[in-house]
Enzyme design. Structure first.
Site, PDB file in Angstrom:
ATOM      1  N   GLY A  47      16.189  53.240  17.892  1.00 36.72           N
ATOM      2  CA  GLY A  47      16.884  52.004  17.597  1.00 36.72           C
ATOM      3  C   GLY A  47      17.761  52.172  16.381  1.00 36.72           C
ATOM      4  N   CYS A  48      18.153  51.078  15.784  1.00 37.53           N
ATOM      5  CA  CYS A  48      19.042  51.092  14.626  1.00 37.53           C
ATOM      6  C   CYS A  48      18.526  52.067  13.568  1.00 37.53           C
ATOM      7  CB  CYS A  48      19.138  49.681  14.046  1.00 37.53           C
ATOM      8  SG  CYS A  48      20.134  49.565  12.557  1.00 37.53           S
TER       9      CYS A  48
END
Length: 168
Positions: free
Chosen positions: A12-13
């Site tokens: 993810g981020c």
């Protein structure tokens, strides 16, 4: 004398992943970047197929690849395809970029342990991808949550207890 190694993961981020890994015992340095995509010299605005990932430099005498993966599976949801929190798309996939067959085998073992634990509602969908060039992200993305402590993250410690059994 320490044995320095690198691990490459995406979950993810990259801001939240980096922020949680930076203070782990044995972690020497973290960098955020792009990995596993279609173009050279990717940027935040142009990284087709690349995952937002992190490069973790660690002291293998103080932590192991297995322990890094254990923490990785406790700070993001590895059961969602191409999504973490509100972030959606292949950039936010869960991936381990293995550098050799030993790392691949360790990743497969840890995934089996995580699946067998039953702690997540579904099975791990983390991809195991052969190492691809790691392209460092722009300076404004490095150490982002240190500079912006109220910045966006969808990463947090979901399980205190390790998935790995303590060795006697």
């Amino acid at each position: 004398m320490s044995t320095t190694k690198k691990a490459y993961i995406a979950g993810g981020c990259f801001w939240g992943m980096e922020d949680l890994f930076r203070t782990r015992p044995g972690v020497i340095d973290t960098e955020v970047g792009y990995q596993g995509g279609e173009n050279e010299n990717p940027t935040y605005k142009n990284h087709p197929g690349h995952a937002e990932g992190i490069e973790i430099t660690y002291d293998a005498d103080k932590t192991s690849f297995r322990e890094i993966l254990d923490f990785f599976f406790r700070i993001h949801n590895p059961t969602t395809v191409d999504q973490q929190g509100n972030d959606m798309g292949s950039s936010y996939r869960s991936a381990i970029f293995f550098q050799n067959e030993e790392e691949k085998a360790i990743a497969e073992e840890v995934i089996s342990i995580v699946n067998a634990s039953g702690k997540w509602d579904g099975n791990v969908v983390t991809t195991l991808e052969p190492f691809a060039p790691f392209w460092q992200a722009e300076p404004e993305h490095q150490d982002y949550l240190v500079r912006n402590p109220n910045g966006y993250t969808c990463h947090f410690l979901r399980f205190e207890d390790s998935f790995l059994k303590k060795e006697a």
